[in-house]
Design an enzyme around this catalytic site. Structure first.
Site, PDB file in Angstrom:
ATOM      1  N   SER A   1      37.393  42.330  43.395  1.00 33.85           N
ATOM      2  CA  SER A   1      37.357  41.320  44.469  1.00 33.85           C
ATOM      3  C   SER A   1      37.694  41.966  45.816  1.00 33.85           C
ATOM      4  CB  SER A   1      38.378  40.219  44.193  1.00 33.85           C
ATOM      5  OG  SER A   1      38.016  39.505  43.046  1.00 33.85           O
TER       6      SER A   1
ATOM      7  N   ARG B   1      32.758  41.522  30.623  1.00 31.64           N
ATOM      8  CA  ARG B   1      34.101  41.165  30.133  1.00 31.64           C
ATOM      9  C   ARG B   1      34.083  40.852  28.633  1.00 31.64           C
ATOM     10  NH1 ARG B   1      36.935  42.176  34.340  1.00 31.64           N
ATOM     11  NH2 ARG B   1      36.270  41.455  36.382  1.00 31.64           N
TER      12      ARG B   1
ATOM     13  N   ASP C   1      39.289  35.299  34.701  1.00 33.77           N
ATOM     14  CA  ASP C   1      38.460  36.408  34.189  1.00 33.77           C
ATOM     15  C   ASP C   1      39.089  37.088  32.968  1.00 33.77           C
ATOM     16  OD1 ASP C   1      36.684  35.905  36.210  1.00 33.77           O
ATOM     17  OD2 ASP C   1      37.371  37.532  37.509  1.00 33.77           O
TER      18      ASP C   1
HETATM   19  C1  S3P Z   1      36.016  36.150  42.446  1.00 36.88           C
HETATM   20  C2  S3P Z   1      36.330  34.853  42.159  1.00 36.88           C
HETATM   21  C3  S3P Z   1      36.242  34.267  40.803  1.00 36.88           C
HETATM   22  C4  S3P Z   1      36.179  35.347  39.737  1.00 36.88           C
HETATM   23  C5  S3P Z   1      35.196  36.423  40.094  1.00 36.88           C
HETATM   24  C6  S3P Z   1      35.587  37.097  41.398  1.00 36.88           C
HETATM   25  C7  S3P Z   1      36.137  36.629  43.834  1.00 36.88           C
HETATM   26  O1  S3P Z   1      35.071  33.476  40.723  1.00 36.88           O
HETATM   27  O2  S3P Z   1      35.849  34.772  38.491  1.00 36.88           O
HETATM   28  O3  S3P Z   1      35.146  37.405  39.073  1.00 36.88           O
HETATM   29  O4  S3P Z   1      36.101  37.852  44.063  1.00 36.88           O
HETATM   30  O5  S3P Z   1      36.275  35.784  44.737  1.00 36.88           O
HETATM   31  P1  S3P Z   1      35.050  31.914  41.159  1.00 36.88           P
HETATM   32  O6  S3P Z   1      35.254  31.827  42.603  1.00 36.88           O
HETATM   33  O7  S3P Z   1      33.685  31.435  40.750  1.00 36.88           O
HETATM   34  O8  S3P Z   1      36.143  31.263  40.362  1.00 36.88           O
END
Ligand code: S3P
Length: 429
Positions: free
Chosen positions: A20, A390, A318
């Site tokens: 992220s 994952r 995740d």
């Molecule tokens: C993420 C937010 C999450 C997560 C994804 C990465 C991000 O998704 O599951 O792997 O970097 O903002 P969602 O915003 O759909 O919950």
């Protein structure tokens, strides 16, 4: 990839940079003025897709002395792409980039792979449209490919029905280009890297998480410019999660995972492991660049089932596949609730997790918003990853405690977030 059971995982590992945060460094660096220097950038396929998109938008991004250097061109420095923007498998690239593109004076198209192009985009199309953006689903099915043309944006307050950092970040980024204030409330706090990092870049961002309410709100006002930063990306707790689980469930193990980001909006897995009876110690806890880090020491433990529900879910969303694997070998029953978002990840993870656990002999029941898992023992099986990184990694950990051989089909999909996943084991044998 074929794997079988083993004992005694011992040693130190470090996991690659946070996915992220790596995405956001490239995005924010591109629209900042000056140079952003990123160390420990995750060289996974998703983050490389973000680099590819910003290069197509005219940004010079180079690798020098093991750092990624982004030559930012300012808030209005992106240029019209001469090709469709290929976002690959990456939901984060798609949703955050859409927020930026909605504020540009040129048109663009985004498209990804089959999984990406079946994930819901109405969750960003609707609020962006309320802000005055022109964004549409080309096939009119609420999914990518997306088509974005210039629009005059104005701030809104958006009450998001889902706790999603991608939706929140998309709107905050569009808010940089909107007239007035843009604010987003979410049912429970999702990962806050955008808020923390955009503030470091100089954005006018405010956050409230009222103690008397479950809602969290982030708001932004447009600013004149953002400023390039030097960032060292912490190790990804979502990648560390596989080694945390391995250390807890593989007999006679002791693993130290170094330099892991433990931002509270991401660290739900640590609490869950402790609640399940896991022996976990955080060492050398520190804060760097607004993000909390620690070294995590895990030792083999007798785990027991628990209920996982409510506000903690977005902080471990995740990690649920690997949590489910731990639950499958814990004593008693684990119930996972309030996690309907699992259905719209790279695969429907309620289905992919429960189908594969069943194949390994686990007594598990899928529900509309999670699953119920009766702990016991696992047997080797062929794991259908459906190209979900994952699922491949979570079931590789299951393989280490299963009776007989396990075959992970399409195991190469780990490249999305952790290309060196299988090599990391070498340090523990
Ligand atoms: C993420 C937010 C999450 C997560 C994804 C990465 C991000 O998704 O599951 O792997 O970097 O903002 P969602 O915003 O759909 O919950």
């Amino acid at each position: 990839m074929e794997l079988c059971s083993l004992t005694g995982l011992k040693g130190k590992v470090s996991v690659p940079g946070d996915k992220s945060i790596s995405h956001r460094c490239i995005m924010f660096g591109s629209i900042a003025d000056g140079i952003t220097e990123v160390r420990n950038f995750l060289q996974g396929a998703d983050c490389l897709a973000t680099i590819r998109c910003f290069r197509t938008l005219g940004i010079d991004i180079e690798e020098k002395n093991s750092a990624v250097i982004v030559h930012g061109r300012g808030l209005h420095g992106l240029s019209a792409p001469n090709d469709i923007l290929d976002v690959g498998n990456s939901g984060t690239t798609t949703r955050l980039l859409s927020g930026i593109l909605a504020g540009q004076s040129f048109e663009s198209k985004l498209s990804g792979d089959e999984s990406l192009n079946s994930r819901p985009m109405k969750r960003i199309i609707d609020p962006l449209t309320q802000m005055g953006a022109n964004i549409s689903s080309i096939l009119r099915n609420g999914c990518a490919p997306l088509y974005i043309t210039p629009g005059r944006l104005h701030g809104i307050h958006y009450d998001s029905p889902v706790a999603s950092a991608q939706v929140k970040s998309c709107l905050l980024l569009a808010g940089l280009y909107a007239e007035g204030e843009t604010s987003v409330a979410e049912p429970s706090l999702s990962r806050n890297h955008t808020e923390l990092m955009l503030r470091e870049f100089g954005a006018d961002i405010r956050t409230t998480h009222a103690l008397d309410s479950t809602k969290a709100t982030a708001s932004i006002r447009p600013c004149r410019e953002l400023y390039g930063q030097k960032i060292t990306v912490p190790g990804d707790i979502s990648s560390a999660a596989y080694f945390i689980a391995a250390g807890l469930i593989v007999p006679d193990s002791e693993i130290l995972i170094e330099n892991v980001g433990i931002n509270p909006t991401r660290a739900g897995i640590l609490k869950v492991c402790e609640d399940m009876g896991g022996d976990i110690t955080l060492l050398n806890v520190r804060t760097e660049g607004g993000e909390k880090l620690a070294d995590i020491l895990v030792k083999t433990s007798r785990l027991h089932g628990i209920t996982i529900e409510g506000d903690i879910i977005p902080t471990l969303i995740d990690e649920i596949p690997v949590i489910a694997v731990m639950a499958a070998v814990a004593e008693g029953t684990t119930v996972i609730k309030d996690a309907a978002e699992l259905k719209v990840k790279e695969t429907d993870r309620i289905e992919t997790v429960t189908d594969n656990l069943k194949a390994m002999g686990c007594n598990v029941t899928p529900t509309s918003d999670g699953m119920i898992i009766s702990g016991g023992s696992l047997k080797g099986a062929s794991i259908h990853t459906l190209l979900d990184h994952r699922i491949a990694m979570a079931f590789s950990i299951a393989a280490l405690v299963a009776d007989g051989k396990t075959k992970i089909l399409d195991s190469k999909c780990v490249d999305v977030s952790y290309p060196t996943f299988y090599d990391t084991f070498e340090h523990l044998l």
